[in-house]
Design a protein around this motif. Structure first.
Motif, PDB file in Angstrom:
ATOM      1  N   VAL A 127       1.143 -13.533  -2.720  1.00 18.82           N
ATOM      2  CA  VAL A 127       0.298 -12.953  -1.676  1.00 18.82           C
ATOM      3  C   VAL A 127      -1.148 -13.341  -1.970  1.00 18.82           C
ATOM      4  O   VAL A 127      -1.487 -13.749  -3.090  1.00 18.82           O
ATOM      5  N   THR A 162       6.029  -5.943  -0.761  1.00 18.46           N
ATOM      6  CA  THR A 162       6.206  -6.384  -2.150  1.00 18.46           C
ATOM      7  C   THR A 162       6.516  -5.240  -3.107  1.00 18.46           C
ATOM      8  O   THR A 162       6.890  -5.488  -4.250  1.00 18.46           O
ATOM      9  N   VAL A 185       3.090  -8.432   3.800  1.00 18.84           N
ATOM     10  CA  VAL A 185       4.297  -8.810   3.063  1.00 18.84           C
ATOM     11  C   VAL A 185       4.729  -7.627   2.208  1.00 18.84           C
ATOM     12  O   VAL A 185       3.975  -7.163   1.345  1.00 18.84           O
ATOM     13  N   ARG A 244      -1.695 -13.846   3.447  1.00 22.17           N
ATOM     14  CA  ARG A 244      -0.571 -12.956   3.145  1.00 22.17           C
ATOM     15  C   ARG A 244      -1.097 -11.760   2.360  1.00 22.17           C
ATOM     16  O   ARG A 244      -1.724 -11.938   1.319  1.00 22.17           O
ATOM     17  N   GLY A 261      -0.135  -8.242   0.422  1.00 26.21           N
ATOM     18  CA  GLY A 261       0.958  -7.491  -0.180  1.00 26.21           C
ATOM     19  C   GLY A 261       0.816  -5.992   0.036  1.00 26.21           C
ATOM     20  O   GLY A 261      -0.247  -5.417  -0.216  1.00 26.21           O
TER      21      GLY A 261
END
Length: 281
Positions: free
Chosen positions: A149, A134, A132, A100, A102
């Motif tokens: 993340v 953020t 992701v 993941r 960010g």
């Protein structure tokens, strides 16, 4: 003239803070209200509906295509090296698409920087589905520290904070896009304030250069940053990629932004008319 300006809080904004504190905007005949934002989506939504007169943001937001409110590129504002930090244990050969990452916006210059650095270091680039949303740099650091993340792009002072927290550096943008314009100031094309705003920002920048890291740290501490973080951030912007760098925009810098976008968006083709218009004064 009344101006509303949107910035991200951080070390790269010290010329704005100094120009406010020293009265440089007022001297230039400008009554400036600064709005600090936490994401580019928030910032650009305000710009697109005409609620802002200037923004300090990623150059990619305006290079990617025309926006509802036309802009002029006033000056570049290097933020130091953009660096990807990860949680401990991320190693070369690991499948980047399983992690993941960010980002502020998956379709943004900083996200493309992250994808390029990760590809160079791990061998695979994160897919769009691995990104992701953020928020801004502070929010990305918080997400990384909290384990939401596995990696994110940071700049001063947040990269220093990440390193101190044991979050290792994966790589930086100088390794993948050394000519990239990272951050820039844009003003509305329909307002005759470019020269006055630019002069006030330059006066603020020169003040901070003369005052050195101590002045920059004092400005950041005055904005609520803890003293140790303010000191680290101030040191981070007194580099060749920070406050002393030439703020004059160039076509070569915009072309580098366009090349990075095209690398991850094969359908993108830069509009030379738009790029020329951004540089027009």
């Amino acid at each position: 003239m009344l101006l509303t300006v949107a910035i991200f809080p951080g070390a790269h904004s010290v010329p704005v803070y100094q120009a406010l504190e020293a009265g440089h905007f007022a001297t230039a005949g400008l009554d400036v209200t600064v709005r600090e934002v936490t994401s580019s989506s928030e910032q650009l939504a305000r710009w697109d509906r005409g609620a802002l007169h200037a923004v300090h943001t990623s150059a990619d937001h305006f290079v990617r295509g025309p926006r509802p409110v036309a802009a002029r590129l006033l000056r570049v504002e290097p933020v130091g090296e953009l660096v990807v930090h990860t949680r401990p244990g991320v190693a070369p050969g690991e499948d980047a698409t399983s992690l993941r990452w960010g980002v502020d916006d998956p379709d943004s210059g900083f996200a493309f920087v992250l994808r390029a650095i990760v590809e160079a270091r791990l061998g695979t680039a994160p897919a769009a589905a691995s990104l992701v949303t953020t928020g801004g740099t502070l929010q990305r650091l918080e997400a990384l520290r909290e384990g939401r993340v596995d990696g994110a792009t940071l700049h001063s002072p947040f990269d220093v904070i990440a390193a101190r927290a044991g979050l290792p550096r994966l790589g930086g943008h100088l390794e993948v896009a050394p000519d990239l314009v990272t951050n820039a100031c844009f003003v509305r094309a329909d307002l005759g304030v470019a020269d006055a705003y630019d002069a006030a920002l330059e006066a603020g920048r020169q003040d901070v250069l003369r005052g050195g890291p101590d002045r920059a740290a004092a400005l950041l501490a005055g904005r609520g940053l803890a003293a140790d973080r303010a000191t680290a951030a101030a040191r981070g912007i007194f580099t060749d990629l920070g406050l002393p760098a030439d703020p004059r925009p160039t076509r070569a810098g915009l072309d580098a932004v366009a090349r990075l976008r095209r690398r991850f968006d094969p359908g993108f083709e830069p509009d030379p008319v738009l790029l020329d218009a951004l540089l027009a004064r």
